[in-house]
Design an enzyme around this catalytic site. Structure first.
Site, mmCIF file in Angstrom:
data_model
loop_
_atom_site.group_PDB
_atom_site.id
_atom_site.type_symbol
_atom_site.label_atom_id
_atom_site.label_comp_id
_atom_site.label_asym_id
_atom_site.label_seq_id
_atom_site.Cartn_x
_atom_site.Cartn_y
_atom_site.Cartn_z
ATOM 1 N N SER A 1 0.835 -1.206 0.000
ATOM 2 C CA SER A 1 0.000 0.000 0.000
ATOM 3 C C SER A 1 0.868 1.253 0.000
ATOM 4 O O SER A 1 2.013 1.236 0.436
ATOM 5 C CB SER A 1 -0.887 0.038 1.245
HETATM 6 N N1 SAH Z 1 -0.640 -4.688 4.099
HETATM 7 C C1 SAH Z 1 0.181 -5.004 2.941
HETATM 8 C C2 SAH Z 1 -0.483 -4.712 1.622
HETATM 9 C C3 SAH Z 1 -1.652 -5.527 1.401
HETATM 10 S S1 SAH Z 1 -2.043 -6.040 -0.238
HETATM 11 C C4 SAH Z 1 1.498 -4.297 2.979
HETATM 12 O O1 SAH Z 1 1.733 -3.486 3.882
HETATM 13 O O2 SAH Z 1 2.317 -4.578 2.112
HETATM 14 C C5 SAH Z 1 -3.364 -7.107 0.299
HETATM 15 C C6 SAH Z 1 -2.915 -8.431 0.780
HETATM 16 O O3 SAH Z 1 -4.053 -9.079 1.316
HETATM 17 C C7 SAH Z 1 -2.396 -9.332 -0.334
HETATM 18 O O4 SAH Z 1 -1.122 -9.792 -0.024
HETATM 19 C C8 SAH Z 1 -3.421 -10.437 -0.402
HETATM 20 O O5 SAH Z 1 -2.868 -11.705 -0.747
HETATM 21 C C9 SAH Z 1 -3.942 -10.440 1.017
HETATM 22 N N2 SAH Z 1 -5.256 -11.079 1.186
HETATM 23 C C10 SAH Z 1 -6.341 -11.029 0.373
HETATM 24 N N3 SAH Z 1 -7.341 -11.773 0.878
HETATM 25 C C11 SAH Z 1 -6.889 -12.298 2.046
HETATM 26 C C12 SAH Z 1 -7.464 -13.169 3.030
HETATM 27 N N4 SAH Z 1 -8.693 -13.679 2.912
HETATM 28 N N5 SAH Z 1 -6.702 -13.498 4.103
HETATM 29 C C13 SAH Z 1 -5.431 -13.013 4.249
HETATM 30 N N6 SAH Z 1 -4.846 -12.214 3.344
HETATM 31 C C14 SAH Z 1 -5.562 -11.847 2.247
#
Ligand code: SAH
Length: 261
Positions: A99
């Site tokens: 993000s």
């Molecule tokens: N917080 C992260 C960015 C998030 S991108 C950072 O600081 O880099 C969103 C992430 O959520 C992705 O890696 C994706 O694989 C994960 N995601 C999506 N659905 C999810 C779920 N049901 N459980 C856990 N992670 C999930």
């Protein structure tokens, strides 16, 4: 999908997912975290980033200090190291993204964290948001990632940057982390189209949940929920753009249709 290359404005922050080549996230040959500014060639750029965050409205001094301390260059793919301190989301592989710093700072600030709080992040991704939470130094951090390779590389980033206290696992975050529940705050960094009931049930009395909710692809609404005395209060704090929440959070799978006001 489009990669936001500009400095995103406050009104329409973007943390969108971008397609990128598959592949492991390699550790970068730069200094680990918790270094002093004189040892860190990225210190000046990070400070500039913090100044920009202040101008965009981030005011919590602890959050600003953490944003100024976490080495974001250790959480991006090596080819994006030069962009690590720009206010933009960047691809991390597997169609996911780290993000933009503004969103991370904003969500951290919205969580109203106090010393001793237990925080759960859903969507570890690169590990950067978890590192910012850990850098605060006064909260316990738990984080869950659904994609195994990202869960693994995030661990490597957190180790390399010195945030060994973060407790992480690979799992479907739709179901929270029962073992460590309840939480004072839950920060969700992927967007489901409804409020997941299992997460709500893992909030303490007085707990906060910061979560983007909306249809995939477009902008979603960022919500701040406060669960107190058996009542749930929700405030829509603005528009954001997140990658979709997968796993149990997919449309129609065990959802909880919270009647959003
Ligand atoms: N917080 C992260 C960015 C998030 S991108 C950072 O600081 O880099 C969103 C992430 O959520 C992705 O890696 C994706 O694989 C994960 N995601 C999506 N659905 C999810 C779920 N049901 N459980 C856990 N992670 C999930």
């Amino acid at each position: 999908m489009v990669l936001a290359l500009g400095d995103c404005r406050l009104a329409r922050p973007s943390a969108e997912g971008v397609e990128s080549p598959q592949g492991r996230v390699e550790a970068t040959p730069f200094p680990a975290g918790k270094t002093t500014p004189s040892e860190d060639p990225f210190a000046a750029r990070r400070q500039e980033m913090v100044e920009k965050l202040k101008r965009q409205g981030i005011s919590n001094p602890e959050v600003l200090r953490a944003m100024g301390a976490v080495p974001r260059h250790l959480f991006v793919l090596p080819k994006y190291v030069d962009l690590a301190y720009e206010n933009m989301a960047l691809p991390i592989g597997y169609g996911q993204s780290i993000s933009q710093p503004y969103i991370v700072a904003w969500m951290t600030e919205l969580a109203d964290l106090k010393p001793g709080d237990r925080v759960l992040e859903i969507g570890t991704g690169s590990g950067y948001q978890a590192a910012v939470l850990a850098e605060l130094g006064y909260v316990e951090v738990y984080t869950v990632e659904i994609i195994p390779a990202l869960a693994e590389s995030a661990q490597e980033h957190l180790q390399a940057a010195g945030y060994t206290e973060v407790v992480a696992k690979q799992a479907d975050g739709y179901y929270g982390w029962e073992e460590y529940a309840p939480f004072d705050a839950i920060i969700v960094t992927a967007a489901p189209d409804h409020l997941p009931r299992p997460l709500l049930k893992q909030l303490k009395d007085g707990g906060r949940m910061i979560i983007p909710i909306g249809a995939p692809g477009a902008y979603q609404s960022l919500w701040k929920f406060v669960y107190e005395g058996g009542e749930l209060q929700g405030e829509n704090v603005g528009d954001v753009r997140f990658v979709p929440f997968t796993g149990g959070g997919q449309r129609g799978v065990g959802g909880y249709e919270w009647p959003l006001p």
